[in-house]
Design an enzyme around this catalytic site. Structure first.
Site, PDB file in Angstrom:
ATOM      1  N   CYS A  66       0.827  -1.204   0.000  1.00  0.00           N
ATOM      2  CA  CYS A  66       0.000   0.000   0.000  1.00  0.00           C
ATOM      3  C   CYS A  66       0.865   1.259   0.000  1.00  0.00           C
ATOM      4  O   CYS A  66       1.567   1.544   0.972  1.00  0.00           O
ATOM      5  CB  CYS A  66      -0.914  -0.062   1.225  1.00  0.00           C
ATOM      6  SG  CYS A  66      -1.585   1.503   1.777  1.00  0.00           S
ATOM      7  N   CYS A  69       0.287   3.875   2.704  1.00  0.00           N
ATOM      8  CA  CYS A  69       0.748   3.355   4.003  1.00  0.00           C
ATOM      9  C   CYS A  69       2.237   3.629   4.179  1.00  0.00           C
ATOM     10  O   CYS A  69       2.699   3.962   5.266  1.00  0.00           O
ATOM     11  CB  CYS A  69       0.509   1.857   4.116  1.00  0.00           C
ATOM     12  SG  CYS A  69      -1.219   1.386   4.010  1.00  0.00           S
TER      13      CYS A  69
END
Ligand SMILES: [Zn+2]
Length: 141
Positions: A66, A69
């Site tokens: 991600c 993230c």
């Protein structure tokens, strides 16, 4: 007496009043109870934090693939350095803890969830800066 859960081994430590929380080590594994690095915890350890900790717990749910993230990781760590030991910062890898992620109702990542007194009190999704993380977190407890 303050109950502080060790992020490394999950042991609940009882810290006498007046003792500096920030400099304490875990009575079982000997690692620092707070070191400014949010630990990637297992589902078991996260549940112990939620159930036994006397301080609020802030979880960053993330995954290695991600992008947002990855952007948020260093910001979350910087926020931890500033807010510990009044607030516990941990990370949960949603890929490695799918059952718990499902139970928590995670729909998108990154998602931050704040737990206090054994239950969820707030959550927010999307990458945030250190400043915004701290501002949001401090508004919840
Ligand atoms: Zn420990």
């Amino acid at each position: 007496m303050t109950h502080i859960v060790c992020s490394y081994c999950g042991t609940t430590n009882r810290i006498p009043d007046g003792r500096d929380l920030a400099s304490g080590n875990c009575g079982k594994c000997g690692r620092p109870l707070f070191d400014g690095h949010p630990v990637d915890v297992s589902a078991v350890v996260l549940e112990k934090h939620i159930a036994k900790s006397d301080i609020p717990v802030l979880v960053d749910v993330w995954a290695p693939w991600c992008g947002p993230c990855k952007v948020m990781g260093p910001q979350f760590e910087a926020a931890a350095k500033e807010a510990e030991p009044g607030l516990r910062f941990v990370k949960l890898n949603s890929d490695e803890n799918q059952a718990l992620s499902t139970r928590l109702g995670i729909r998108g990542i990154p998602t931050m969830i704040m737990f206090n007194g054994g239950k969820e009190v707030a959550r927010v999704s999307g990458a945030m800066s250190r400043t915004d993380i701290l501002k949001w977190a401090r508004a919840q407890y």
